[in-house]
Design a protein around this motif. Structure first.
Motif, PDB file in Angstrom:
ATOM      1  N   ASN A  12       0.809  -1.210  -0.185  1.00 53.34           N
ATOM      2  CA  ASN A  12       0.045  -0.009   0.080  1.00 53.34           C
ATOM      3  C   ASN A  12       0.741   1.280   0.056  1.00 53.34           C
ATOM      4  O   ASN A  12       0.367   2.254   0.377  1.00 53.34           O
ATOM      5  N   SER A  13       2.130   1.301  -0.265  1.00 54.95           N
ATOM      6  CA  SER A  13       2.969   2.487  -0.474  1.00 54.95           C
ATOM      7  C   SER A  13       2.399   3.390  -1.171  1.00 54.95           C
ATOM      8  O   SER A  13       2.454   4.679  -1.288  1.00 54.95           O
ATOM      9  N   GLU A  14       1.458   3.137  -2.421  1.00 54.62           N
ATOM     10  CA  GLU A  14       0.834   3.821  -3.370  1.00 54.62           C
ATOM     11  C   GLU A  14      -0.006   4.923  -2.647  1.00 54.62           C
ATOM     12  O   GLU A  14      -0.096   6.018  -3.229  1.00 54.62           O
ATOM     13  N   VAL A  15      -0.386   4.580  -1.382  1.00 52.30           N
ATOM     14  CA  VAL A  15      -1.420   5.472  -0.823  1.00 52.30           C
ATOM     15  C   VAL A  15      -0.544   6.613  -0.423  1.00 52.30           C
ATOM     16  O   VAL A  15      -1.223   7.756  -0.539  1.00 52.30           O
ATOM     17  N   VAL A  16       0.327   6.522   0.110  1.00 50.76           N
ATOM     18  CA  VAL A  16       1.324   7.617   0.561  1.00 50.76           C
ATOM     19  C   VAL A  16       1.880   8.504  -0.750  1.00 50.76           C
ATOM     20  O   VAL A  16       1.710   9.832  -0.782  1.00 50.76           O
ATOM     21  N   VAL A  17       2.286   7.686  -1.809  1.00 45.35           N
ATOM     22  CA  VAL A  17       2.543   8.517  -3.095  1.00 45.35           C
ATOM     23  C   VAL A  17       1.398   9.237  -3.652  1.00 45.35           C
ATOM     24  O   VAL A  17       1.585  10.453  -4.162  1.00 45.35           O
ATOM     25  N   GLN A  18       0.225   8.777  -3.514  1.00 49.75           N
ATOM     26  CA  GLN A  18      -0.980   9.436  -4.144  1.00 49.75           C
ATOM     27  C   GLN A  18      -1.296  10.686  -3.295  1.00 49.75           C
ATOM     28  O   GLN A  18      -1.567  11.818  -3.923  1.00 49.75           O
ATOM     29  N   HIS A  19      -1.188  10.601  -2.006  1.00 48.09           N
ATOM     30  CA  HIS A  19      -1.166  11.733  -1.197  1.00 48.09           C
ATOM     31  C   HIS A  19      -0.250  12.862  -1.330  1.00 48.09           C
ATOM     32  O   HIS A  19      -0.577  14.180  -1.671  1.00 48.09           O
ATOM     33  N   PHE A  20       0.875  12.527  -1.266  1.00 44.47           N
ATOM     34  CA  PHE A  20       2.297  13.653  -1.418  1.00 44.47           C
ATOM     35  C   PHE A  20       2.452  13.801  -2.820  1.00 44.47           C
ATOM     36  O   PHE A  20       2.905  14.842  -2.967  1.00 44.47           O
ATOM     37  N   GLU A 126       3.978  -2.578   5.718  1.00 46.33           N
ATOM     38  CA  GLU A 126       2.452  -2.275   5.053  1.00 46.33           C
ATOM     39  C   GLU A 126       2.072  -0.704   5.676  1.00 46.33           C
ATOM     40  O   GLU A 126       2.188  -0.392   6.807  1.00 46.33           O
ATOM     41  N   VAL A 127       1.562  -0.150   4.704  1.00 52.16           N
ATOM     42  CA  VAL A 127       0.839   1.329   5.034  1.00 52.16           C
ATOM     43  C   VAL A 127      -0.581   0.803   5.455  1.00 52.16           C
ATOM     44  O   VAL A 127      -1.337   0.458   4.639  1.00 52.16           O
ATOM     45  N   VAL A 128      -0.879   0.742   6.788  1.00 53.65           N
ATOM     46  CA  VAL A 128      -2.109   0.413   7.154  1.00 53.65           C
ATOM     47  C   VAL A 128      -3.245   1.209   6.865  1.00 53.65           C
ATOM     48  O   VAL A 128      -4.160   0.990   6.351  1.00 53.65           O
ATOM     49  N   SER A 129      -2.843   2.752   7.082  1.00 54.00           N
ATOM     50  CA  SER A 129      -3.902   3.633   6.822  1.00 54.00           C
ATOM     51  C   SER A 129      -3.135   5.034   6.412  1.00 54.00           C
ATOM     52  O   SER A 129      -1.987   5.146   6.989  1.00 54.00           O
ATOM     53  N   LEU A 130      -3.712   5.869   5.768  1.00 51.11           N
ATOM     54  CA  LEU A 130      -3.369   7.362   5.773  1.00 51.11           C
ATOM     55  C   LEU A 130      -4.635   8.061   6.058  1.00 51.11           C
ATOM     56  O   LEU A 130      -5.564   7.863   4.879  1.00 51.11           O
TER      57      LEU A 130
END
Length: 136
Positions: A12-20, A126-130
């Motif tokens: 789920n690293s893409e969640v962080v990449v999408q946010h920033f 794992e990125v559990v949540s953002l």
């Protein structure tokens, strides 16, 4: 664009990449909570809750850099084979958060500006949540 192959191994690293719009270095982010979990018969888990943001190039009337994209990121490491954890206190500001590969495992180095210093070797991350948040 992520130039560190270890980041691709974080689920789920893409969640962080999408946010920033990129994978951040977490400079001046703060670790606000750490949870250790025993896993009888297996390697333990550790979860970090990190209050993060982006520092922009713009400044306010006092000359302070403006911040944007505030969020809380829950980052879990499983299969902890090694951990060095020191200095957790009332404030735990990160200088940098670095990931590398070590054979089949991931390493994470949390360099502290204030408070917590940590190094760990884990089988997975794992990125559990953002969760987007408002600035303080």
């Amino acid at each position: 664009m992520i130039d560190n192959p270890a980041i691709h191994r974080i689920v789920n690293s893409e969640v962080v990449v999408q946010h920033f719009g990129y994978w951040p270095g977490f400079h001046d982010a703060e670790v606000v909570k750490v949870t250790f979990e025993a896993n009888p018969g297996y390697y333990p888990k550790v979860t970090f809750l990190i209050a993060a943001f982006e520092t922009t190039k713009a400044t306010d009337e006092r000359g302070y850099f403006l911040q944007a994209r505030h969020c809380e990121i829950e980052l879990r490491f499983t299969g902890i084979k090694e951990i060095d954890f020191d200095g957790f206190g009332h404030q735990n500001v990160i200088f940098s958060l670095k990931f590398d590969e070590q054979d089949a495992d991931l390493t994470c180095t949390l360099d502290s500006a204030v408070g917590l210093n940590a190094f760990l070797v884990a089988q997975a991350a794992e990125v559990v949540s953002l969760i987007p948040t408002l600035p303080l």
